[in-house]
Design a protein around this motif. Sequence first.
Motif, PDB file in Angstrom:
ATOM      1  N   LYS A  25       0.965  -1.120   0.388  1.00 51.01           N
ATOM      2  CA  LYS A  25      -0.277   0.050  -0.187  1.00 51.01           C
ATOM      3  C   LYS A  25       0.634   0.979  -0.324  1.00 51.01           C
ATOM      4  CE  LYS A  25      -1.770  -1.377   3.674  1.00 51.01           C
ATOM      5  NZ  LYS A  25      -1.165  -2.866   3.636  1.00 51.01           N
ATOM      6  N   THR A  26       1.686   1.217   1.277  1.00 50.44           N
ATOM      7  CA  THR A  26       2.575   2.485   1.143  1.00 50.44           C
ATOM      8  C   THR A  26       3.741   2.764  -0.167  1.00 50.44           C
ATOM      9  OG1 THR A  26       3.021   2.509   3.438  1.00 50.44           O
ATOM     10  CG2 THR A  26       4.180   3.207   2.584  1.00 50.44           C
ATOM     11  N   THR A  27       4.121   1.566  -0.957  1.00 47.39           N
ATOM     12  CA  THR A  27       4.909   1.815  -2.116  1.00 47.39           C
ATOM     13  C   THR A  27       3.505   2.349  -3.242  1.00 47.39           C
ATOM     14  OG1 THR A  27       6.412  -0.338  -1.317  1.00 47.39           O
ATOM     15  CG2 THR A  27       5.970  -0.219  -3.682  1.00 47.39           C
ATOM     16  N   ARG A  53       7.328   0.552   8.592  1.00 42.58           N
ATOM     17  CA  ARG A  53       6.052  -0.167   8.514  1.00 42.58           C
ATOM     18  C   ARG A  53       4.681   1.642   9.214  1.00 42.58           C
ATOM     19  NH1 ARG A  53       5.486  -5.364   8.847  1.00 42.58           N
ATOM     20  NH2 ARG A  53       3.608  -5.710   8.072  1.00 42.58           N
ATOM     21  N   THR A  54       4.021   0.742   8.369  1.00 40.28           N
ATOM     22  CA  THR A  54       2.466   2.052   8.224  1.00 40.28           C
ATOM     23  C   THR A  54       1.821   1.899   9.953  1.00 40.28           C
ATOM     24  OG1 THR A  54       2.502   1.966   6.138  1.00 40.28           O
ATOM     25  CG2 THR A  54       0.575   3.615   7.818  1.00 40.28           C
ATOM     26  N   LEU A  55       1.834   3.073  10.112  1.00 41.45           N
ATOM     27  CA  LEU A  55       1.809   3.025  12.106  1.00 41.45           C
ATOM     28  C   LEU A  55       0.274   3.388  12.037  1.00 41.45           C
ATOM     29  CD1 LEU A  55       2.415   2.634  15.194  1.00 41.45           C
ATOM     30  CD2 LEU A  55       3.021   4.958  15.522  1.00 41.45           C
ATOM     31  N   PHE A  57      -1.360   5.917   9.086  1.00 39.37           N
ATOM     32  CA  PHE A  57      -1.522   6.435   7.762  1.00 39.37           C
ATOM     33  C   PHE A  57      -0.087   7.025   7.428  1.00 39.37           C
ATOM     34  CE2 PHE A  57      -3.601  10.048  10.034  1.00 39.37           C
ATOM     35  CZ  PHE A  57      -2.604  11.392   9.303  1.00 39.37           C
ATOM     36  N   ASP A  58      -0.803   6.636   5.690  1.00 39.63           N
ATOM     37  CA  ASP A  58       0.317   7.568   4.666  1.00 39.63           C
ATOM     38  C   ASP A  58      -1.086   8.579   4.357  1.00 39.63           C
ATOM     39  OD1 ASP A  58       2.431   6.447   4.487  1.00 39.63           O
ATOM     40  OD2 ASP A  58       1.554   4.628   4.080  1.00 39.63           O
ATOM     41  N   PHE A  59      -0.276   9.886   3.755  1.00 44.19           N
ATOM     42  CA  PHE A  59      -1.611  10.730   3.525  1.00 44.19           C
ATOM     43  C   PHE A  59      -1.117  11.385   2.544  1.00 44.19           C
ATOM     44  CE2 PHE A  59      -2.948  15.316   3.419  1.00 44.19           C
ATOM     45  CZ  PHE A  59      -4.014  14.811   2.686  1.00 44.19           C
ATOM     46  N   TYR A  77      -5.836   7.510   1.232  1.00 42.19           N
ATOM     47  CA  TYR A  77      -5.177   7.353   2.872  1.00 42.19           C
ATOM     48  C   TYR A  77      -4.651   6.071   2.821  1.00 42.19           C
ATOM     49  CZ  TYR A  77      -6.509  10.839   5.164  1.00 42.19           C
ATOM     50  OH  TYR A  77      -7.173  12.713   5.309  1.00 42.19           O
ATOM     51  N   THR A  78      -3.534   5.445   3.276  1.00 44.93           N
ATOM     52  CA  THR A  78      -3.008   3.729   3.121  1.00 44.93           C
ATOM     53  C   THR A  78      -3.641   3.544   5.057  1.00 44.93           C
ATOM     54  OG1 THR A  78      -1.597   3.979   4.627  1.00 44.93           O
ATOM     55  CG2 THR A  78      -1.634   3.960   1.863  1.00 44.93           C
ATOM     56  N   VAL A  79      -3.723   2.753   4.961  1.00 44.76           N
ATOM     57  CA  VAL A  79      -4.131   1.688   6.291  1.00 44.76           C
ATOM     58  C   VAL A  79      -3.118   0.900   7.117  1.00 44.76           C
ATOM     59  CG1 VAL A  79      -6.660   1.765   6.371  1.00 44.76           C
ATOM     60  CG2 VAL A  79      -5.649   0.027   6.036  1.00 44.76           C
TER      61      VAL A  79
END
Lengths: 193, 165
Positions: A25-27, A53-55, A57-59, A77-79
Amino acid sequence: MSLINYASREINCKIVYYGPGLGGKTTNIKYIYSKISPGIRGKLISLATELDRTLFFDFLPVDVGNIKGFKTRFHLYTVPGQVYYNASRKLILKGVDGIIFVADSQIERFDDNIDSVENMKENLAVIGLSIIKLPFVIQYNKRDLPNISSLDKLESILNPMKVPYFEAVATQGIGVFDTLKACSKLVIRTLSR
Amino acid sequence: MPFESVNIFEQDFWEINENLEMLRKQANAESVLLIDKAGQLITSAGDVSEIDISSFASLSAADFAATSQLALLIGESEFNTLFHQGKKLSLYVSVISQSVILVVIFSQRTTLGLVRLKVNNSVKNLEMIFRRIFEKLGTVKEEKEQEFGEDFFEEADSEIDNLFT
Ligand SMILES: Nc1nc2c(ncn2[C@@H]2O[C@H](COP(=O)(O)OP(=O)(O)OP(=O)(O)O)[C@@H](O)[C@H]2O)c(=O)[nH]1
Ligand SMILES: [Mg+2]
């Protein structure tokens, strides 16, 4: 539900990348950030652990431009995919307009995908939403790896609703924009509902 | 169920803006921002040109959401306010109608006590406005359909295609 501001004529839509931990997801979101022009995207915010590792979110906010006088923007957003962080996942889903499920194609991650879909449904139910009614697309990621499930198998188990799906190699950007485009268009179509 | 995000109409928007500007003046604050719980800015008062608004809004909502969950864990239904103190600037955050987050950015030109007092007054006004908006929301379907018809979708599709290639 998207934010439509009739006074300042702005539309903001929220798209969430969901899926098991380490699925990519983050990628996806980092690739998007690296490829679109700085003029139309905001800052990428990643609330991550020291091990990346996503803690929370990414936005990433992205300006789509002016559509019939409405300044339209997508908030991506990523979870966090790790099972442990479910409280965070619930919070990110609030106000979601569309979901991109990033599945990990590797055979040994097959069950994690199933668990994550179930978890997504449960979390949506808590806030009164259902995946049946939301714009939803699936991305089968990591197609470059040798030990992956066949597309047929993934489709038969993970995609009973037959929503749009895409094969991807997020690390190389393959399929990343196609996935996002499909979801964005579905989201725009729900605005009149 | 409280709304996660809201659609705002012209007249309400100006009224909200007036309220925020009044709050900013009376509290002697730097700026005031109104953010929905999904992390999107609704509107603001004061000079916010130095702030990365999208980031600020999404993090405020996340901050508030996380804190609300902390409240639940100790048996509180919600913390109604949050306060973050800095050297030069501080934040005072409160919730309106369970669905909108009000953030006041203030400096040492004022005090927490004054900010809190003025926010309390404004929250009452803003709650009235939002109650009205939520009531209206049920009846706006027609207007939305006119605004977002087939040609809107086509234009959006082509913008999206251009953007993500
Ligand atoms: N080989 C390969 N590796 C990938 C691909 N996509 C992502 N990865 C790798 O998988 C790892 C995890 O990717 P992330 O994007 O951080 O995964 P995530 O879904 O955000 O994980 P969480 O934040 O824990 O939920 C990283 O090392 C990536 O480089 C892919 O398409 N192919
Ligand atoms: Mg991640």
